[in-house]
Design a protein around this motif. Structure first.
Motif, PDB file in Angstrom:
ATOM      1  N   ALA A   9      84.573  40.406  52.273  1.00 20.51           N
ATOM      2  CA  ALA A   9      85.784  40.299  53.084  1.00 20.51           C
ATOM      3  C   ALA A   9      85.385  40.290  54.554  1.00 20.51           C
ATOM      4  O   ALA A   9      84.346  40.843  54.925  1.00 20.51           O
ATOM      5  N   VAL A  10      86.197  39.639  55.368  1.00 16.50           N
ATOM      6  CA  VAL A  10      85.970  39.671  56.815  1.00 16.50           C
ATOM      7  C   VAL A  10      87.089  40.483  57.437  1.00 16.50           C
ATOM      8  O   VAL A  10      88.270  40.230  57.212  1.00 16.50           O
ATOM      9  N   ARG A  11      86.681  41.520  58.188  1.00 18.27           N
ATOM     10  CA  ARG A  11      87.695  42.389  58.777  1.00 18.27           C
ATOM     11  C   ARG A  11      87.418  42.607  60.261  1.00 18.27           C
ATOM     12  O   ARG A  11      86.310  42.355  60.734  1.00 18.27           O
ATOM     13  N   ILE A  12      88.466  43.050  60.957  1.00 24.80           N
ATOM     14  CA  ILE A  12      88.290  43.406  62.372  1.00 24.80           C
ATOM     15  C   ILE A  12      88.220  44.925  62.464  1.00 24.80           C
ATOM     16  O   ILE A  12      88.923  45.636  61.758  1.00 24.80           O
ATOM     17  N   GLU A  22      83.738  41.310  61.206  1.00 29.14           N
ATOM     18  CA  GLU A  22      82.533  41.679  60.458  1.00 29.14           C
ATOM     19  C   GLU A  22      82.683  41.311  58.993  1.00 29.14           C
ATOM     20  O   GLU A  22      83.747  41.479  58.406  1.00 29.14           O
ATOM     21  N   LEU A  23      81.603  40.775  58.444  1.00 28.35           N
ATOM     22  CA  LEU A  23      81.561  40.464  57.014  1.00 28.35           C
ATOM     23  C   LEU A  23      81.121  41.727  56.300  1.00 28.35           C
ATOM     24  O   LEU A  23      80.081  42.299  56.632  1.00 28.35           O
ATOM     25  N   ALA A  24      81.916  42.194  55.333  1.00 26.21           N
ATOM     26  CA  ALA A  24      81.608  43.456  54.665  1.00 26.21           C
ATOM     27  C   ALA A  24      81.768  43.302  53.157  1.00 26.21           C
ATOM     28  O   ALA A  24      82.484  42.412  52.688  1.00 26.21           O
ATOM     29  N   GLU A  25      81.087  44.167  52.422  1.00 26.44           N
ATOM     30  CA  GLU A  25      81.326  44.268  50.985  1.00 26.44           C
ATOM     31  C   GLU A  25      82.256  45.451  50.787  1.00 26.44           C
ATOM     32  O   GLU A  25      81.945  46.579  51.190  1.00 26.44           O
ATOM     33  N   VAL A  26      83.413  45.189  50.199  1.00 31.64           N
ATOM     34  CA  VAL A  26      84.412  46.249  49.997  1.00 31.64           C
ATOM     35  C   VAL A  26      84.873  46.204  48.543  1.00 31.64           C
ATOM     36  O   VAL A  26      84.631  45.223  47.832  1.00 31.64           O
ATOM     37  N   PRO A  76      89.716  49.601  59.808  1.00 27.72           N
ATOM     38  CA  PRO A  76      89.448  48.160  59.812  1.00 27.72           C
ATOM     39  C   PRO A  76      90.529  47.403  59.045  1.00 27.72           C
ATOM     40  O   PRO A  76      91.081  47.952  58.081  1.00 27.72           O
ATOM     41  N   ARG A  77      90.814  46.170  59.470  1.00 28.97           N
ATOM     42  CA  ARG A  77      91.866  45.368  58.851  1.00 28.97           C
ATOM     43  C   ARG A  77      91.301  44.025  58.425  1.00 28.97           C
ATOM     44  O   ARG A  77      90.653  43.340  59.232  1.00 28.97           O
ATOM     45  N   ILE A  78      91.519  43.653  57.166  1.00 28.81           N
ATOM     46  CA  ILE A  78      91.135  42.322  56.699  1.00 28.81           C
ATOM     47  C   ILE A  78      92.199  41.344  57.184  1.00 28.81           C
ATOM     48  O   ILE A  78      93.388  41.523  56.900  1.00 28.81           O
ATOM     49  N   PHE A 324      85.799  25.955  56.492  1.00 26.34           N
ATOM     50  CA  PHE A 324      84.613  26.786  56.741  1.00 26.34           C
ATOM     51  C   PHE A 324      84.425  27.750  55.572  1.00 26.34           C
ATOM     52  O   PHE A 324      85.399  28.156  54.944  1.00 26.34           O
ATOM     53  N   PRO A 325      83.164  28.175  55.306  1.00 27.64           N
ATOM     54  CA  PRO A 325      82.973  29.286  54.374  1.00 27.64           C
ATOM     55  C   PRO A 325      83.375  30.598  55.055  1.00 27.64           C
ATOM     56  O   PRO A 325      83.417  30.674  56.287  1.00 27.64           O
ATOM     57  N   LEU A 326      83.653  31.618  54.243  1.00 24.80           N
ATOM     58  CA  LEU A 326      84.144  32.893  54.762  1.00 24.80           C
ATOM     59  C   LEU A 326      83.209  33.508  55.807  1.00 24.80           C
ATOM     60  O   LEU A 326      83.666  34.049  56.813  1.00 24.80           O
ATOM     61  N   GLU A 327      81.887  33.379  55.577  1.00 26.40           N
ATOM     62  CA  GLU A 327      80.967  34.036  56.516  1.00 26.40           C
ATOM     63  C   GLU A 327      80.979  33.390  57.909  1.00 26.40           C
ATOM     64  O   GLU A 327      80.427  33.932  58.855  1.00 26.40           O
TER      65      GLU A 327
END
Length: 349
Positions: A9-12, A22-26, A76-78, A324-327
């Motif tokens: 997921a990408v979150r702020i 930021e790209l994170a594993e959640v 953080p918020r996705i 675009f890809p998520l990253e």
């Protein structure tokens, strides 16, 4: 799905520039009672993604305050309001038959239960959104579009841009045979306004500039007014009898210049302030001609239902500018902020 599964997921993590993404594993979210879990096929970007990230909304009495759409954002918020995908799991109390259906999520969080409820929050701002492989949503906000010939990218383009546009058209009561003026016509909402107003049978005048004019004409505008020239003069030439409804995402000086061009009983609908939020106009042009200035934020559940009917019949065809890809979320948002594209930018989780 089980709780131990993780997703990207990408979150702020706070307000700021693209560096706060930021790209994170959640953990994959678990659908609560009355919710569904959607595997995201495509998520579309909107200006609201940029403004929420920047905290650009201000607060009543403090226009310069860092704020989300309707107040402080929980970090953080996705991010990501606009999701098309498939239902992969349901919470208690939700029809099992929804599993496997292709859906679009209405991203609005409403103030009440009714069909004309007002949006007071937004997925990706007041709750986690679709910059992720999975997202949860209330079952009543998920619309089955399995039969639609539109692609996932096109379906994901609909909720915020086309929902906002249809909300403006409905609140402005634009009818077949009337003349509508669309400002900012090459943007996400602008292009949606051109297509939807045209589909409704209105005569569409659109304001755009430079290389984007052809694309706006292609979307269905009967006449395109060049923003670089004298706008009022061009509108008068294109619509000598005046405008019935202005569908405006620009505001700024356009409001004062444009109000005198409304016909008797005309409506000026504002859903954005790309040209500036500090507006001056001659109030006599308003009351002497029974004109109305109407604020419009997003859509109601009724408006969204109408939009989904159009989507099932493919009566609007969203234009995809880039994928675009998520990253590459930061690059995708940068591309959006440059405003050089026509149509919608999407990401594929």
């Amino acid at each position: 799905m089980n709780a131990s599964q993780v997703m990207r997921a990408v979150r702020i993590t706070g307000h700021g520039g693209p560096e706060v993404l930021e790209l994170a594993e959640v953990a994959v979210p678990t659908p609560e009672a009355g919710e569904v879990l959607v595997r995201v096929g495509a998520v579309a970007l909107n200006n609201t993604d940029l403004w929420t990230r920047e905290g650009a909304y201000g607060r009543p009495g403090d226009p310069g305050a860092k704020s989300g759409w309707r107040g402080p954002v929980g970090f953080p918020r996705i991010q990501g309001a606009d999701v098309a995908g498939r239902v992969v799991a349901v919470g208690t109390g939700v029809e099992q038959s929804l599993v496997g259906r292709r859906v679009v999520v209405d991203p609005a969080i409403y103030d009440s239960e009714g069909p004309d409820a007002n949006p007071v929050g937004l997925m990706g701002s007041e709750r986690d959104g679709g910059y992720a492989e999975y997202v949860t949503a209330p079952a009543e906000r998920v619309h089955d579009v399995t039969e639609s010939p539109l692609t996932d990218d096109q379906l994901a383009s609909l909720p915020t841009a086309y929902g906002t546009a249809l909300g403006m058209i409905e609140r402005g009561r634009l009818r077949k045979g009337e003349t509508g003026l669309v400002s900012g016509a090459s943007g996400g909402v602008g292009l949606a306004l051109v297509q939807l107003a045209r589909a409704r049978g209105a005569t569409v005048l659109a304001i755009s500039s430079g290389p984007k004019i052809d694309a706006v004409r292609e979307a269905g505008a009967h006449a395109v007014i060049d923003r670089a020239g004298d706008i009022a003069e061009q509108i008068r030439a294109a619509a000598p009898d005046g405008i019935d409804v202005a569908l405006d995402v620009v505001a700024g000086e356009l409001v004062g210049e444009g109000l005198p061009l409304l016909r008797e009983g005309g409506r000026w609908v504002i859903a954005g302030a790309l040209g500036g939020y500090d507006v001056t106009f001659d109030v006599r042009r308003l009351y002497l001609h029974n004109a109305q200035v109407i604020g419009s934020a997003m859509h109601t559940p009724t408006h969204f239902g109408l939009l989904m009917d159009l989507a099932r019949r493919a009566e609007v065809q969203p234009v995809i500018a880039a994928a675009f890809p998520l990253e590459q979320a930061a690059e995708a948002q940068e591309e959006l902020s440059r405003r050089e594209h026509v149509g919608k930018i999407v990401m594929h989780p």
